[in-house]
Design a protein around this motif. Sequence first.
Motif, PDB file in Angstrom:
ATOM      1  N   UNK A   1       0.902  -1.191  -0.020  1.00  0.00           N
ATOM      2  CA  UNK A   1       0.120  -0.048   0.029  1.00  0.00           C
ATOM      3  C   UNK A   1       0.858   1.136  -0.009  1.00  0.00           C
ATOM      4  N   UNK A   2       2.147   1.187   0.712  1.00  0.00           N
ATOM      5  CA  UNK A   2       2.996   2.241   0.674  1.00  0.00           C
ATOM      6  C   UNK A   2       3.487   2.525  -0.554  1.00  0.00           C
TER       7      UNK A   2
ATOM      8  N   UNK B   1     -14.258  11.044   6.291  1.00  0.00           N
ATOM      9  CA  UNK B   1     -14.067   9.510   6.515  1.00  0.00           C
ATOM     10  C   UNK B   1     -12.759   9.149   7.248  1.00  0.00           C
ATOM     11  N   UNK B   2     -11.851   9.758   7.232  1.00  0.00           N
ATOM     12  CA  UNK B   2     -10.648   9.356   7.734  1.00  0.00           C
ATOM     13  C   UNK B   2     -10.472  10.029   9.123  1.00  0.00           C
TER      14      UNK B   2
ATOM     15  N   UNK C   1     -10.803   7.983  12.662  1.00  0.00           N
ATOM     16  CA  UNK C   1      -9.809   7.073  12.993  1.00  0.00           C
ATOM     17  C   UNK C   1      -8.580   7.974  13.255  1.00  0.00           C
TER      18      UNK C   1
ATOM     19  N   UNK D   1      -6.273   7.852  16.470  1.00  0.00           N
ATOM     20  CA  UNK D   1      -4.810   7.460  16.492  1.00  0.00           C
ATOM     21  C   UNK D   1      -4.047   8.458  17.003  1.00  0.00           C
TER      22      UNK D   1
ATOM     23  N   UNK E   1      -2.067   7.132  20.195  1.00  0.00           N
ATOM     24  CA  UNK E   1      -0.787   6.509  19.723  1.00  0.00           C
ATOM     25  C   UNK E   1       0.024   7.781  19.396  1.00  0.00           C
TER      26      UNK E   1
ATOM     27  N   UNK F   1     -11.919   4.894   7.609  1.00  0.00           N
ATOM     28  CA  UNK F   1     -10.736   5.469   7.108  1.00  0.00           C
ATOM     29  C   UNK F   1     -10.300   4.848   5.851  1.00  0.00           C
TER      30      UNK F   1
ATOM     31  N   UNK G   1      -9.351   6.839   2.301  1.00  0.00           N
ATOM     32  CA  UNK G   1      -8.153   6.656   1.589  1.00  0.00           C
ATOM     33  C   UNK G   1      -8.173   6.200   0.397  1.00  0.00           C
TER      34      UNK G   1
ATOM     35  N   UNK H   1      -3.893  14.421   2.854  1.00  0.00           N
ATOM     36  CA  UNK H   1      -4.073  12.849   2.775  1.00  0.00           C
ATOM     37  C   UNK H   1      -2.589  12.272   2.960  1.00  0.00           C
TER      38      UNK H   1
ATOM     39  N   UNK I   1      -1.300  12.435   6.579  1.00  0.00           N
ATOM     40  CA  UNK I   1      -2.224  11.411   7.434  1.00  0.00           C
ATOM     41  C   UNK I   1      -1.712   9.881   7.118  1.00  0.00           C
ATOM     42  N   UNK I   2      -1.749   9.740   6.180  1.00  0.00           N
ATOM     43  CA  UNK I   2      -1.487   8.566   5.470  1.00  0.00           C
ATOM     44  C   UNK I   2      -0.074   8.171   5.815  1.00  0.00           C
TER      45      UNK I   2
ATOM     46  N   UNK J   1       1.587   9.205   8.439  1.00  0.00           N
ATOM     47  CA  UNK J   1       1.891   9.244   9.874  1.00  0.00           C
ATOM     48  C   UNK J   1       1.037   7.800  10.339  1.00  0.00           C
ATOM     49  N   UNK J   2       0.044   7.276   9.576  1.00  0.00           N
ATOM     50  CA  UNK J   2      -0.502   5.942   9.867  1.00  0.00           C
ATOM     51  C   UNK J   2       0.582   4.853   9.622  1.00  0.00           C
ATOM     52  N   UNK J   3       1.110   5.093   8.366  1.00  0.00           N
ATOM     53  CA  UNK J   3       2.162   4.095   8.124  1.00  0.00           C
ATOM     54  C   UNK J   3       3.255   3.961   9.273  1.00  0.00           C
ATOM     55  N   UNK J   4       3.532   5.166   9.907  1.00  0.00           N
ATOM     56  CA  UNK J   4       4.806   5.024  10.744  1.00  0.00           C
ATOM     57  C   UNK J   4       4.098   4.400  11.879  1.00  0.00           C
ATOM     58  N   UNK J   5       2.852   4.557  12.235  1.00  0.00           N
ATOM     59  CA  UNK J   5       2.302   3.754  13.349  1.00  0.00           C
ATOM     60  C   UNK J   5       2.463   2.383  13.302  1.00  0.00           C
TER      61      UNK J   5
ATOM     62  N   UNK K   1      -3.772   0.502  12.776  1.00  0.00           N
ATOM     63  CA  UNK K   1      -3.468   1.032  11.552  1.00  0.00           C
ATOM     64  C   UNK K   1      -3.340  -0.042  10.588  1.00  0.00           C
TER      65      UNK K   1
ATOM     66  N   UNK L   1      -4.881  -0.634   6.582  1.00  0.00           N
ATOM     67  CA  UNK L   1      -4.183  -1.053   5.283  1.00  0.00           C
ATOM     68  C   UNK L   1      -5.061  -2.255   4.661  1.00  0.00           C
TER      69      UNK L   1
END
Lengths: 445, 314, 296
Positions: free
Chosen positions: B14-15, B34-35, B38, B42, B46, C114, C118, C126, C129-130, C132-136, C172, C176
């Motif tokens: 995904x990354x 939507x985001x 969460x 988060x 976190x 979420x 995404x 986007x 935020x995305x 940051x969530x990867x890092x999580x 997170x 994904x």
Amino acid sequence: MPNHPSPPGSASPAVSRRALLTGTAAAAGIGLTGCGSVAGGLSDKTRVKQWNLLAGADGAVMTEMHDNFSAEHPDIDLEATTFGWGTPFYTRLVMGASGGNASDIATIHLSRLKSVSPATLLDPITLDELKAHGLDPADFPEKIWEKCFVDDELYALPIDTHALVNYYNKELCAQIGVLDAEGRLIETSGVEAYFDILRAAKEITGQYGTSLDTLGGWRQFWAWYRQADGEMTFTDDDYEMDDDKALAAIEVMYKMSEEGLCPQFADGGQCAANFENAASAFVQVGNWEINRFKLFGGDNPEWFSMTEMPDFFGNRRTQGDCHSYVLPRHNSWDPEVRDATIEYAAWMLQHSFRWGEGGGHTPAYLPVTDGTDYQALQPNAEYSGVVENVQFDPDAWFSGSAARLFDETGGIFNQVYGLQMTPEDALAEIKSRIETLLALPNPVD
Amino acid sequence: MTVNTEAPAAAPAAMTRPPTPNGAKKKQWAGLWFVLPFAAFYALFLVWPTFLGLYYSFTDKSLTGRPASWVGLENWAEAFGDERAWAALGNTAEFTLYSTPPLVILAIALALLVNRARKLGWFLRMAFFAPFVVPVSVVTMIWIWIYQPDGGLLNHYLQLLGIQDAAAPTLWLQDKNTAMWSVVITTVWWTMGFNFLLYLAALQTIDPNVYEASSIDGASWWRQLWHITLPLLKRTTALVIVLQLIASLRIFDQMYLMTGGGPDRATEVAIHYIYISGFEGYRIGYASALSYVLFILILIISIFQFRLFSRKED
Amino acid sequence: MTAVQETQTAAPSARPVVRRRRLRKPSVGAVIVYAASAALAVLWLLPLLWALSTSFKVETEASLGQDIHWIPQDWSLEGYRTLFERGDHLTWMINSTIVSTIVTVLTLVLCVSAAYGFSRFEFPGKRIIFGAIIAGLMVPGQALIIPLFDLVNDLHLAGTYWGLALPQVVAPVMVFILKRFFDAIPKDYEEAAKLDGAGHLRVLWNVILPLSGPIMAAVGIFTFIGSWNNFLWPLLVATDPSMMTLPVGLGVVSGGYGLFYAQNMAAAILGALPLLIIFLIFQKQIVKGVAGVGLK
């Protein structure tokens, strides 16, 4: 928690007896309101939550007293919970109180009062409250009462004094020939004289002479070290102890185990079992096992008796402490709960005759101990001298029953009994542990 | 320990491939709505604690709630010089070292076996995987009892088989030399099933034609195993090992419940020491610094994991 | 990763493995294979069977030092009866159910929302935020217990269901997994719905979700199992026994069960039962879910 010293017994039939459910209806109904649990939430009684560390025989006596209390106080819903003795209990108390979320009242060892940071984690008790429930400061031994104060605030109510004592199997001792004319264990002087008795006992039992809680070695160490007049004092970054006397005390453990006079490993429960099964003729554990042994005897509750610790180094001093009530910090007190809580504590003290009779402890509440009933109590009278000989743990934030000094040295003594460490190494290790503890910043004040 | 599988393959994919289909997607605020829920959770549970912990590590904050003060790098300096902390990391490494091989080898062996005993598939899968869904305290309750020196199931049978002298029973959880192994055995029993399923699934994707071709060449079962099967399981093995590494660094539950870190700290692991420092010892500030050391270690392994699997994706 | 719990997840879009049935003559080898695997499976189940057997014994037979009987000589439900009389086991079971349900429902709602955001939208911030969530994904929850405990205390959530559940919701990895799955759903379906005038929520509800049954099931089941079996976090925040979840209650308060082995093992069996049942019901999804991790 298997690896913590497990002194007061190890079997507890009664845990959180009143945490009863009103069924799944409760689960559906409450719970998501954010506070409170599904348990007990439906009652209109005043709920008093009590946490204790009293398992085993003590737990049974306390449960019985709680039943009586509840019968006399139908409007109070007492919810008592027993946690694993020692660190698990204290950790839970402190973690709960740090969020204002512990029980309404809890039992602690008085030696631990300062270590639970009373100024921030406990709520003080006022003398007016005590008076309103019929208690008076004069009802307690002065020496103990003074220990209940921190910074001039009263934080604890003492319940009892308890100590290590020496139980003996009357029949086996008669066979060895160590009972006097009145059927009491003869007094000995010095380690060897007592070891001779143990050797004779070992011959008869085929297993051990005595049994000691190898995980609770601090108690035995402190008793013997204090018999030898050993001192241990702590300042902010230094300490003083008498190495020779400490070594002598540790050598007692090692030699006893090496010769097979006691088990190399035994927790509180196993010690008691060894004694009951006549695998050992003696057991040196706390007075709290008295009820268990009486029950074991069935029709013959007097199959054993108990006396003070044997004289190893010139006297019969022993290690001991006081159970006490404290009030963990609340974000806010409901006045009704507070009142019911103090009422509970006062009632328990006023009825602590049963605590002395069943738990073997010496009640701290003088009107009880001075009463004729108590004075006539057997075998409690035979070890009454214990109270004068009780030695409290040294004064430091990491010291006291089940505190870090107790715990960490306990692990070392356990290895001495297990013959995995020589007394010299053990002493060096103890000193190094003490130094480490001293080097830690004091987290309490 | 629960085996932690973060669907590592999914994440990097995904990354590395941000969603671009339909090229001309307009900027839409709706997406943010939507985001947002969460993202709010988060941030609160976190991101914020991560920074809070960093801040605490520079203070002498205490669980007792007495006022905290700034102590600079003191906690960090102490953490790096703390023998007990290093010993705990050492024990964590020891646990990893002991537990990983059986968790890999047993899982492969059982998967190979079950893969050939397909008619019993349902029962075998259940038997080997079932312990994995049992709560840790139940697992430890059962095993503590099995390990009881006096009359426990294990010693009973060892004595029956004549392997153990009844007069000198093994003190499984109370003896420094056996305590860690005892916890490892329990852990293998508990979590092996997860790896076993991973291998079983991998085996079942292998095209049988591969074997048929080599059978014609007269390759023995062993040769097939060494030259065909195991190489094809390499990727699964890499995954299992990395997951095991991460899970091992976080080990706590079994030690806490079975040995309390003893005897004499022989099974005291990293998270347990953090727990001891912070909650039993009240030193929130110091425990935060310790957490960060561990955090960094786990981060390094996670990055390694990320790289490993994003390379695989390409 | 969630903040505190280790989830047992699965990349769910595993393709079903097409197995080819090969006809094999029953050979000596096959018999050995079957016998060996059956024997090993039984061996593997022995600890559970031993617990089960003990739980039906009377205490005197169950206690240590007695001869070992796999079949109780004197069948008894005493252990279970005492357990229910004490009541706390039931309390913990209900607490676990409540907490795991909150965690599962909230995780599904938040992560689906979420992931959908995404997957289908471009919006300001986007990428940040995305990212940051990867890092999580790499933040180990266990390393956060100290500040998280403090935070939950400050929010006055300690000892409440919310305090137990909310920190476990941040997953997170689930975002994904779901996003990847949503990415793979062709846009055509939605276009049609949008032409009919459906809003975003309707599209999500009527188009995306019906296509996402298996993955939602996998995410849901694994979140539920992970939360049910979480030990460390509830150990910290569920201070009073009335608020404990099953694993913590059994672990912490059961110290007091002491020498009552039959009762102890009855507690173990009842503690293991709920998830074993869930496992048996959802075996297919779980096996596929785990397999998905390896196959991807």
